[in-house]
Design a protein around this motif. Structure first.
Motif, PDB file in Angstrom:
ATOM      1  N   SER A  31       0.911  -1.328   0.120  1.00  0.00           N
ATOM      2  CA  SER A  31      -0.009  -0.100   0.005  1.00  0.00           C
ATOM      3  C   SER A  31       0.799   1.242  -0.176  1.00  0.00           C
ATOM      4  O   SER A  31       0.565   2.331  -0.708  1.00  0.00           O
ATOM      5  N   VAL A  32       2.063   1.304   0.813  1.00  0.00           N
ATOM      6  CA  VAL A  32       2.949   2.414   0.851  1.00  0.00           C
ATOM      7  C   VAL A  32       3.400   2.594  -0.702  1.00  0.00           C
ATOM      8  O   VAL A  32       3.331   3.905  -1.311  1.00  0.00           O
ATOM      9  N   LEU A  33       3.898   1.390  -1.332  1.00  0.00           N
ATOM     10  CA  LEU A  33       4.681   1.349  -2.311  1.00  0.00           C
ATOM     11  C   LEU A  33       3.730   2.015  -3.660  1.00  0.00           C
ATOM     12  O   LEU A  33       3.805   2.542  -4.694  1.00  0.00           O
ATOM     13  N   GLU A  34       2.389   1.636  -3.373  1.00  0.00           N
ATOM     14  CA  GLU A  34       1.500   2.026  -4.465  1.00  0.00           C
ATOM     15  C   GLU A  34       1.227   3.490  -4.448  1.00  0.00           C
ATOM     16  O   GLU A  34       0.859   4.405  -5.208  1.00  0.00           O
ATOM     17  N   GLU A  39       2.427   9.290  -6.262  1.00  0.00           N
ATOM     18  CA  GLU A  39       3.331  10.677  -6.004  1.00  0.00           C
ATOM     19  C   GLU A  39       4.159  10.955  -7.148  1.00  0.00           C
ATOM     20  O   GLU A  39       4.198  12.241  -7.539  1.00  0.00           O
ATOM     21  N   THR A  40       4.767  10.107  -7.822  1.00  0.00           N
ATOM     22  CA  THR A  40       5.659  10.096  -8.893  1.00  0.00           C
ATOM     23  C   THR A  40       5.032   9.998 -10.246  1.00  0.00           C
ATOM     24  O   THR A  40       5.757  10.214 -11.177  1.00  0.00           O
ATOM     25  N   THR A  41       3.779   9.953 -10.413  1.00  0.00           N
ATOM     26  CA  THR A  41       3.341   9.769 -11.694  1.00  0.00           C
ATOM     27  C   THR A  41       2.918  11.094 -12.210  1.00  0.00           C
ATOM     28  O   THR A  41       1.859  11.963 -11.718  1.00  0.00           O
ATOM     29  N   THR A  45       9.017  13.899 -11.689  1.00  0.00           N
ATOM     30  CA  THR A  45      10.249  13.291 -10.961  1.00  0.00           C
ATOM     31  C   THR A  45      10.232  11.800 -11.717  1.00  0.00           C
ATOM     32  O   THR A  45       9.392  11.372 -12.482  1.00  0.00           O
ATOM     33  N   ALA A  46      11.572  11.197 -11.313  1.00  0.00           N
ATOM     34  CA  ALA A  46      11.716   9.903 -11.800  1.00  0.00           C
ATOM     35  C   ALA A  46      10.563   8.938 -11.315  1.00  0.00           C
ATOM     36  O   ALA A  46      10.255   8.966 -10.057  1.00  0.00           O
ATOM     37  N   ARG A  47       9.715   8.328 -12.106  1.00  0.00           N
ATOM     38  CA  ARG A  47       8.663   7.273 -11.576  1.00  0.00           C
ATOM     39  C   ARG A  47       9.074   6.070 -10.779  1.00  0.00           C
ATOM     40  O   ARG A  47      10.167   5.679 -11.159  1.00  0.00           O
ATOM     41  N   PHE A  48       8.531   6.062  -9.595  1.00  0.00           N
ATOM     42  CA  PHE A  48       8.873   4.869  -8.843  1.00  0.00           C
ATOM     43  C   PHE A  48       8.171   3.538  -9.273  1.00  0.00           C
ATOM     44  O   PHE A  48       6.798   3.625  -9.552  1.00  0.00           O
ATOM     45  N   THR A  49       9.041   2.413  -9.528  1.00  0.00           N
ATOM     46  CA  THR A  49       8.463   1.293 -10.179  1.00  0.00           C
ATOM     47  C   THR A  49       8.754   0.057  -9.602  1.00  0.00           C
ATOM     48  O   THR A  49       8.207  -1.041  -9.631  1.00  0.00           O
ATOM     49  N   ALA A  50       9.333   0.329  -8.149  1.00  0.00           N
ATOM     50  CA  ALA A  50       9.347  -1.019  -7.375  1.00  0.00           C
ATOM     51  C   ALA A  50       7.982  -1.689  -6.747  1.00  0.00           C
ATOM     52  O   ALA A  50       7.098  -0.674  -6.692  1.00  0.00           O
ATOM     53  N   THR A  51       8.164  -2.871  -6.410  1.00  0.00           N
ATOM     54  CA  THR A  51       6.981  -3.565  -5.831  1.00  0.00           C
ATOM     55  C   THR A  51       7.570  -4.172  -4.579  1.00  0.00           C
ATOM     56  O   THR A  51       8.665  -4.707  -4.733  1.00  0.00           O
ATOM     57  N   GLY A  52       6.454  -4.459  -3.652  1.00  0.00           N
ATOM     58  CA  GLY A  52       6.711  -5.296  -2.462  1.00  0.00           C
ATOM     59  C   GLY A  52       7.279  -6.813  -2.714  1.00  0.00           C
ATOM     60  O   GLY A  52       8.100  -7.242  -2.263  1.00  0.00           O
ATOM     61  N   ASP A 167      -6.980   3.003   1.776  1.00  0.00           N
ATOM     62  CA  ASP A 167      -6.055   1.928   1.334  1.00  0.00           C
ATOM     63  C   ASP A 167      -4.603   2.122   0.611  1.00  0.00           C
ATOM     64  O   ASP A 167      -3.569   1.529   0.891  1.00  0.00           O
ATOM     65  N   ILE A 168      -4.689   3.378   0.076  1.00  0.00           N
ATOM     66  CA  ILE A 168      -3.504   3.868  -0.475  1.00  0.00           C
ATOM     67  C   ILE A 168      -2.761   5.118   0.591  1.00  0.00           C
ATOM     68  O   ILE A 168      -3.634   5.949   0.988  1.00  0.00           O
ATOM     69  N   ILE A 169      -1.549   4.844   1.063  1.00  0.00           N
ATOM     70  CA  ILE A 169      -0.785   5.583   2.083  1.00  0.00           C
ATOM     71  C   ILE A 169      -0.308   6.863   1.477  1.00  0.00           C
ATOM     72  O   ILE A 169       0.487   6.686   0.632  1.00  0.00           O
ATOM     73  N   ASN A 170      -0.609   7.979   1.688  1.00  0.00           N
ATOM     74  CA  ASN A 170      -0.025   9.273   1.211  1.00  0.00           C
ATOM     75  C   ASN A 170       1.152   9.289   1.997  1.00  0.00           C
ATOM     76  O   ASN A 170       1.631   9.062   2.813  1.00  0.00           O
TER      77      ASN A 170
END
Length: 250
Positions: A31-34, A39-41, A45-52, A167-170
């Motif tokens: 949820s944090v990574l989503e 935020e980065t879309t 800035t460079a888009r965050f693409t990592a997943t848990g 569900d999505i953590i800001n």
């Protein structure tokens, strides 16, 4: 109190505190990574693409590989210092969620896998050093009772329940969550530092022992031999049979 039992209680408490923060992190990780992806879309800035899911695959892959050499590392550094170094990687992993970037998050995943191998190998040595034939079962039971308390996670779950609003953590919620989790990990590290200090004091008391002196000389000579013994153990029928339930349970 028996000094060995006191050491086991301290190490069990350190593991319980450290893994309470780590497992709470794992519960909200995706949820944090989503939220970070959102935020980065489209903000330049460079888009965050990592997943848990990828992170955990990296963690346990590096954990598996480093387990082969972790006995040699623990032999060189000693169990107390090795546990502290291994535990420190958990702290940096949790800390990486405050301002995650794809490369740094995956790097932290590799490091925690390495640290986990060192931490658990060092714990096995530490438990053996602080136990004898009569106290091994008692000390093992005490450690696992303390360690399993992390699964109750009433404080961690209650905190997450009170803080999370969706569900999505800001970003604000993420800062709040992982600042607290990082502080909890830091408390665990302080207990590991206490174990290093206790080991230092105990070694000073044994410094004049010829047995201890011989042990220090032999350690560096036997590192290669330890690796060979581990490989031979892997080929034994009992270990090959154990690989089946080990692979199933993870």
């Amino acid at each position: 109190m028996d000094q060995g039992l006191l050491n086991v209680i301290l190490v069990g408490s350190a593991f319980m505190i450290l893994f309470s923060a780590f497992q709470s992190t794992g519960m909200v990780e995706q949820s944090v990574l989503e939220g970070v992806k959102n935020e980065t879309t489209g903000n330049g800035t460079a888009r965050f693409t990592a997943t848990g899911y990828t992170s955990f695959a990296i963690i346990y892959s590096s954990f598996t590989v480093v387990n082969i050499v972790s006995p040699a590392i623990v032999s060189i550094l000693g169990p107390s210092l090795s546990m502290f170094i291994g535990a420190s990687t958990y702290f940096f992993y949790v800390l990486s969620f405050i301002q995650p970037m794809t490369w740094s998050f995956y790097l932290a995943s590799v490091l925690i896998g390495v640290g986990a191998a060192i931490l658990w190998t060092a714990f096995g040595v530490y438990l053996a050093v602080n136990s004898d034939e009569l106290s091994t079962l008692r000390n093992s039971g005490v450690f696992w009772a303390l360690f399993q308390l992390r699964k109750v996670q009433l404080p961690g779950n209650l905190y997450i329940y009170l803080v999370l609003k969706s569900d999505i953590i800001n970003r604000h919620t993420r800062y709040l969550l992982f600042t607290v989790f990082s502080v909890v990990c830091g408390i665990g590290l302080l207990v590991f530092i206490l174990l290093i200090w206790r080991s230092f004091v105990e070694k000073r008391l044994l410094l004049n022992s010829e047995k201890e002196k011989k042990k220090k000389k032999i350690i560096f000579q036997d590192i290669k031999q330890e690796l060979l013994i581990a490989l031979k153990l892997l080929k034994t029928p009992n270990m090959l049979l154990l690989l089946i339930p080990f692979a199933y349970s993870g």
